[in-house]
Design a protein around this motif. Structure first.
Motif, PDB file in Angstrom:
ATOM      1  N   VAL A 176      -2.944 -11.672   5.240  1.00 40.48           N
ATOM      2  CA  VAL A 176      -3.462 -10.385   4.549  1.00 40.48           C
ATOM      3  C   VAL A 176      -2.224 -10.208   3.425  1.00 40.48           C
ATOM      4  N   PRO A 177      -2.471 -10.158   2.116  1.00 44.38           N
ATOM      5  CA  PRO A 177      -1.450  -9.830   1.266  1.00 44.38           C
ATOM      6  C   PRO A 177      -1.141  -8.364   1.279  1.00 44.38           C
ATOM      7  N   ARG A 178       0.107  -7.699   0.787  1.00 50.93           N
ATOM      8  CA  ARG A 178       0.331  -6.339   0.645  1.00 50.93           C
ATOM      9  C   ARG A 178      -0.345  -5.883  -0.440  1.00 50.93           C
ATOM     10  N   ARG A 179      -1.236  -4.945  -0.531  1.00 53.42           N
ATOM     11  CA  ARG A 179      -1.850  -4.490  -1.777  1.00 53.42           C
ATOM     12  C   ARG A 179      -1.556  -2.952  -2.193  1.00 53.42           C
ATOM     13  N   ASP A 180      -0.739  -2.207  -1.108  1.00 48.20           N
ATOM     14  CA  ASP A 180      -0.465  -1.003  -1.081  1.00 48.20           C
ATOM     15  C   ASP A 180       1.054  -0.693  -1.594  1.00 48.20           C
ATOM     16  N   GLY A 181       1.435   0.294  -2.594  1.00 52.70           N
ATOM     17  CA  GLY A 181       2.668   0.694  -2.716  1.00 52.70           C
ATOM     18  C   GLY A 181       3.419   0.144  -4.045  1.00 52.70           C
ATOM     19  N   LEU A 242      -7.509  -5.197 -10.351  1.00 58.70           N
ATOM     20  CA  LEU A 242      -7.361  -6.738  -9.679  1.00 58.70           C
ATOM     21  C   LEU A 242      -6.266  -6.321  -8.379  1.00 58.70           C
ATOM     22  N   ALA A 243      -6.689  -7.047  -7.410  1.00 57.38           N
ATOM     23  CA  ALA A 243      -5.696  -7.012  -6.244  1.00 57.38           C
ATOM     24  C   ALA A 243      -5.276  -8.116  -5.796  1.00 57.38           C
ATOM     25  N   ALA A 244      -4.177  -8.156  -5.103  1.00 52.22           N
ATOM     26  CA  ALA A 244      -3.502  -9.556  -4.518  1.00 52.22           C
ATOM     27  C   ALA A 244      -4.456 -10.192  -3.606  1.00 52.22           C
ATOM     28  N   THR A 245      -4.594 -11.371  -3.500  1.00 48.05           N
ATOM     29  CA  THR A 245      -3.917 -12.344  -4.198  1.00 48.05           C
ATOM     30  C   THR A 245      -4.490 -12.905  -5.147  1.00 48.05           C
ATOM     31  N   ALA A 246      -4.352 -13.074  -6.562  1.00 52.67           N
ATOM     32  CA  ALA A 246      -5.149 -13.707  -7.485  1.00 52.67           C
ATOM     33  C   ALA A 246      -4.275 -14.089  -8.771  1.00 52.67           C
ATOM     34  N   ARG A 247      -4.632 -14.833  -9.545  1.00 49.48           N
ATOM     35  CA  ARG A 247      -4.285 -15.209 -10.856  1.00 49.48           C
ATOM     36  C   ARG A 247      -4.638 -14.184 -11.935  1.00 49.48           C
ATOM     37  N   ALA A 248      -3.863 -13.692 -12.570  1.00 53.65           N
ATOM     38  CA  ALA A 248      -3.990 -12.591 -13.487  1.00 53.65           C
ATOM     39  C   ALA A 248      -3.597 -12.852 -14.712  1.00 53.65           C
ATOM     40  N   ALA A 249      -4.206 -12.464 -15.858  1.00 56.76           N
ATOM     41  CA  ALA A 249      -3.834 -12.353 -17.204  1.00 56.76           C
ATOM     42  C   ALA A 249      -3.887 -11.201 -17.737  1.00 56.76           C
TER      43      ALA A 249
END
Length: 605
Positions: A176-181, A242-249
């Motif tokens: 699980v990726p870290r999505r907070d902080g 957008l939340a991790a994990t993902a490709r972002a532009a």
């Protein structure tokens, strides 16, 4: 891996020898051409990073970072693999394992990547069995360990459905990726869109991005910028969050496209910036390393200086600060030989200076015990003595794993040794003051806080009992201590006896001098409550004002200064300061230059 209630997502990097069919396989899975630059398509090989994505049959979304396989583009390959949590290692059935496959696996192992999939491509050209068996044996000795293997042909489509099913299983196994902080995006491409401005792309490995939020564009060694996210896209679709994990532009209209590039970062939240790292080597001896190597972390590359600290630990000096934390993985590479030298694990991004002879070896011994995060946290708190929890968390430590003997106070962690050191110093300061200056045995609280180097003033009251001290009216002293007049005590007794008989017959200055009662002795006597000291060094008993009020209240009102002096049987030298003192307390009121009256509503009156 969970998607916060939504479908699972993952970013997977390809790896493998040049022309083993990585891009063709990604194209067969996604229907997207990852080799988007004309030069790449013309030459039939991936030079830069390519991107494509697909939604699997069970709902998972997978983004692929297609990395170049040619040895000359190893730096680009590392920029793609670095931020990814999983890899798809590709081996051609008709050619089998090659040297560049080994280089890519070394990079994967150096980064400590533990999740992956083996795909034997071009299975229509040769029996995939031998290549698969050889590859699985080699991969098993790396950080990937035992991986699922699939044979496929991008040309015929054979095995592609089985590969999609294997990818679904891989995605569900990812951590699980870290999505907070806080948020960190390693930038790998930049371009402009007419009417929108600069767009940067990268892998969002942790945290979240939201349209409208403020971010910090970090350009290592160059000017950094504050910016605001004007727009977001992922998988070619505009989104608000957008939340991790993902490709972002990410659209950053306030940033010029010439002022951002690969290796820069987008940050949100609290990140430490460090140009000195203590790291553990994963596959090399510290003493075998050259003094300078190329560091690859995320999509960033920089030449660093290497200083051995122990058998498997070194200190790296970076040319510019980077937002790194304990636990980050990276690669050291010899740019001249174009190969991976070793992987590293970051242990400390705020290490102590090495000033004394033997300090490097001693530091190496300390780092050797950094085997688990709780131990690293304990050692870090012990080294610092006291540290703010939010700062430790920003450095990559998990405070949930703190040892029970580490104190937690007001958002700080304090080592037992530091607390005891404060107690011992506190006790020494108060006892020294008590012995050195009996007339003033206390110290100002501010002075003690500075002497202790205490981060929080309120801890002084918590330390005082252990130090045998007490806080009294903003000062600190040995518990129960009081000023002592020493040899002058007997002289003050005699003056007190005289004033008890004649309350307003204040001693003259020469009498005080002869008795050894100077300014400091008189100040101590005031603190002890033994005398009242009025302007002009008029010394009376503390009861003198109340006794005077009895006499003044009996006078016809108003009364003059002369009448008051006669009623008190004293001199003008004493009478005027005494009357002014009574005025200041509100017991008497001055009417004009020569008369006063008693304010009868006071208790004294």
């Amino acid at each position: 891996m969970t998607g916060g209630g939504g479908p699972l997502t993952a970013v997977i990097a390809t790896a493998g020898h040049v022309d083993h069919g990585k891009s063709a396989l990604v194209r067969a899975l996604t229907g997207i051409e990852p080799d988007r630059w004309s030069e790449e398509r013309e030459r039939g090989l991936t030079i830069d990073l390519g991107y494509a994505w697909t939604t699997l049959g069970t709902g998972e979304t997978v983004s692929f970072v297609d990395v170049p396989g040619h040895q000359r583009f190893i730096g680009n390959m590392l920029a793609g693999v670095g931020p990814a949590a999983a890899v798809m290692l590709v081996v051609a059935a008709d050619e089998g394992w090659r040297q560049q496959t080994t280089e890519h696996l070394l990079a994967i192992d150096a980064l400590g990547i533990r999740h992956g999939l083996l795909v034997v491509t071009r299975s229509d050209l040769a029996d995939p069995g031998p290549a698969m068996a050889s590859a699985k044996e080699r991969i098993a000795r790396s950080s990937l360990g035992q991986v699922e293997a699939v044979a496929a042909s991008a040309r015929t489509g054979a095995g592609v459905d089985e590969l999609r099913a294997a990818l679904s299983r891989l995605v569900t196994e990812l951590p699980v990726p870290r999505r907070d902080g806080r948020t960190r995006v390693w930038i790998d491409r930049t371009f402009t869109i007419r009417g929108a401005g600069t767009v940067v792309t990268g892998t969002l490995g942790e945290g979240r991005l939201t349209v409208g939020e403020a971010v910090r564009l970090i350009r290592p060694g160059r000017t950094s910028y504050d910016a605001r996210v004007r727009g977001l896209q992922s998988l070619d679709s505009p989104i608000d969050h957008l939340a991790a994990t993902a490709r972002a532009a990410v659209n950053l209209p306030s940033v010029d496209v010439g002022d951002v590039g690969r290796g820069d970062l987008l940050l949100a939240g609290q990140w430490p910036l460090s140009d000195t790292l203590d790291v553990r080597l994963t596959s090399a001896s510290a003493n075998e390393l050259p003094e300078e190597l190329m560091l690859h972390v995320g999509s960033h590359a920089a030449q660093v200086r290497v200083r051995p600290l122990g058998d498997d630990a070194v200190r790296l000096r970076l040319p510019a600060t980077l937002p790194l934390v304990a636990g980050d993985r990276a690669i050291l590479r010899n740019p001249g030989l174009q190969h991976v030298v070793t992987g590293i694990e970051v242990l400390d991004v705020d290490p102590p200076p090495l000033r004394r002879r033997g300090a490097a070896a001693q530091r190496g011994v300390q780092l050797a015990s950094y085997d688990e995060s709780a131990g690293r946290l304990r050692d870090e708190v012990t080294r610092r003595g006291a540290a703010e929890i939010r700062e430790l968390e920003s450095l990559g430590y998990s405070v949930d794993e703190v040892d029970s003997d580490i104190q937690q106070r007001n958002g700080w962690l304090i080592s037992p040794a530091q607390w005891q050191s404060w107690v011992d110093t506190f006790r020494m300061l108060t006892q020294q003051q008590h012995s050195r200056d009996p007339l003033e045995p206390s110290l100002a609280e501010d002075a003690v806080v500075r002497s202790l180097g205490l981060p929080r003033r309120e801890w002084l009251s918590e330390l005082a009992p252990d130090a045998g001290a007490e806080l009294v009216n903003g000062r600190v002293q040995v518990a129960g201590a009081a000023p002592s007049l020493g040899p002058a005590d007997a002289a003050l007794d005699a003056i007190e006896q005289r004033l008890a008989a004649k309350p307003w017959a204040a001693p003259e200055q020469h009498e005080l001098d002869a008795a050894g009662l100077g300014n400091r002795e008189l100040a101590a006597a005031v603190r002890l409550g033994r005398i009242l000291r009025l302007p002009g060094d008029i010394v009376l008993l503390p009861s003198a004002p109340a006794l005077a009020m009895r006499e003044l209240a009996a006078l016809p009102q108003p009364f003059t200064t002369s009448q008051a002096r006669q009623a008190l049987d004293t001199t003008r030298r004493v009478a005027i300061p005494l009357l002014e003192h009574l005025d200041s307390r509100g017991w008497t009121r001055r009417l004009d230059g020569s008369t006063r009256e008693v304010v009868r509503r006071t208790a004294a009156g």
